[in-house]
Design an enzyme around this catalytic site. Structure first.
Site, PDB file in Angstrom:
ATOM      1  N   ASP A  32       4.555  13.420   0.110  1.00  0.00           N
ATOM      2  CA  ASP A  32       4.686  12.175  -0.644  1.00  0.00           C
ATOM      3  C   ASP A  32       6.167  11.819  -0.735  1.00  0.00           C
ATOM      4  OD1 ASP A  32       3.860  10.018  -2.131  1.00  0.00           O
ATOM      5  OD2 ASP A  32       3.654  11.114  -4.007  1.00  0.00           O
ATOM      6  N   GLU A  42       1.947   0.823   2.439  1.00  0.00           N
ATOM      7  CA  GLU A  42       1.398   0.121   1.288  1.00  0.00           C
ATOM      8  C   GLU A  42       1.484  -1.398   1.403  1.00  0.00           C
ATOM      9  OE1 GLU A  42       1.249   0.783  -3.500  1.00  0.00           O
ATOM     10  OE2 GLU A  42       1.980   2.270  -2.087  1.00  0.00           O
ATOM     11  N   LYS A  46      -2.539   1.189   2.390  1.00  0.00           N
ATOM     12  CA  LYS A  46      -2.676   1.487   0.962  1.00  0.00           C
ATOM     13  C   LYS A  46      -2.906   0.203   0.171  1.00  0.00           C
ATOM     14  CE  LYS A  46      -0.191   4.758  -1.015  1.00  0.00           C
ATOM     15  NZ  LYS A  46       0.980   5.543  -1.478  1.00  0.00           N
ATOM     16  N   PHE A  72      -4.388   9.592  -9.240  1.00  0.00           N
ATOM     17  CA  PHE A  72      -3.038   9.937  -9.684  1.00  0.00           C
ATOM     18  C   PHE A  72      -3.095  10.956 -10.825  1.00  0.00           C
ATOM     19  CE2 PHE A  72       0.019   6.333  -8.267  1.00  0.00           C
ATOM     20  CZ  PHE A  72      -0.475   6.407  -6.979  1.00  0.00           C
TER      21      PHE A  72
END
Length: 320
Positions: free
Chosen positions: A16, A95, A131, A177
């Site tokens: 990440d 994203e 995303k 998350f």
């Protein structure tokens, strides 16, 4: 084996970060990025050439200042994605602008733009995950994109109804998350922390995992946004885990057994009832979950702010 090596035996490790040097160090299968991570990486001198290339591209293609700004950001994300794909065997997640989180057609159009830019650079859409925010509109965009063979990673996900809607849309991946859920509960319950197996973020992902495996959804689950290695170890066995470089390093230096915690056979035995998910049910269930409602809104705001901050930082640094 260290703990990271043991986790790799049961879970696909995803990094990440937008920091390409970190990817070289940890050699993950996949990688994820977002505006906050790209903002951090873009301020490092070793990535200046990626920004300069995006600027030149946008200048050569744009017909207006507004279009140049959009093209600049798109090309910047693509440039980082291309560099990352040189180093990993799997997929990179790119994203869609969070400001499109409530715009179905806008999200679809942006996904098409990003995929076309990757394909122009010689990258197949099979190596890209688009995303999208896990809003109702994001879910509808994902359903249409998946039918076209464009794979989606549903982000800003904090609750079971969001996850179910994404699975019903046949999204390739959901990214609940973990750490942001923990943050909310620590603040709202005024506690310093929880035992690893009582961590609200861990419990949420486990619930989603059990539901998906119980009812044979092919959508994969990728735990994300970790605050500590205990959260990661409690989710050993999850389909994928996307982990920031500092926690990857900590796990790589840690010894001891890592038992598998998430097991499909156990999920199959669970006494979960299936939920029929439509728009009304989605909105009501999400609204009843104060944590998920607040964190989804906050996440969209934060990613939007960081997109704007990234645009302004580049304009100022490169005098555009």
């Amino acid at each position: 084996m260290n703990k990271l090596e043991q986790i790799r035996k049961m879970t696909t490790i995803v990094i990440d970060t937008g920091d390409i040097d970190a990817i070289k160090t940890f050699l993950p299968t996949d990688a994820t990025t977002n505006p906050s991570l790209i903002l951090a990486a873009a301020q490092k001198t070793q990535y200046r050439h990626l920004i300069e290339d995006a600027i030149e591209y946008s200048k050569s293609k744009a017909k207006s200042p507004e279009e140049q700004n959009v093209l600049l950001m798109d090309k910047l994300f693509i440039n980082f994605g291309l560099e990352i794909l040189k180093l990993i065997p799997g997929r990179v997640s790119t994203e869609v602008d969070a400001r499109l989180s409530f715009d179905i057609q806008g999200s679809i159009d942006k996904a098409h733009t990003l995929i076309k830019m990757y394909e122009t650079a010689g990258i197949s859409k099979d190596r890209i995950l688009i995303k999208l925010a896990s809003t109702w509109e994001g879910v509808q965009a994902a359903a249409r994109l998946e039918k076209e063979g464009i794979h989606c990673n549903m982000t800003l996900l904090f609750s079971l109804p969001q996850a179910i809607a994404c699975a019903e849309a046949k999204a390739t991946l959901v990214s609940p998350f973990v750490g942001r859920i923990l943050d909310w509960y620590k603040k709202n319950e005024n506690v310093s922390g929880y035992a690893p197996n009582k961590d609200p973020g861990v419990i949420s992902v486990t619930q989603i995992y059990d539901y998906f495996k119980k009812f044979d959804y092919p959508t994969q689950i990728m735990g994300a946004s970790f605050r500590n290695t205990d959260e990661i170890l409690e989710l050993a066995g999850c389909d994928l885990l996307t982990i920031a470089p500092p926690l990857l390093e900590e796990l790589s230096k840690a010894d001891g057994d890592v038992p598998r915690k998430l097991i499909p056979a156990n999920a199959k035995k669970s006494s979960i009832s299936k939920i029929v998910m439509d728009e009304k049910t989605f909105r009501l269930m999400l609204n009843e979950n104060a944590m998920a409602t607040e964190k989804l809104s906050e996440g969209i705001r934060k990613f939007s702010e960081d997109s704007i901050k990234l645009e302004n930082t580049i304009k100022k640094s490169f005098k555009i």
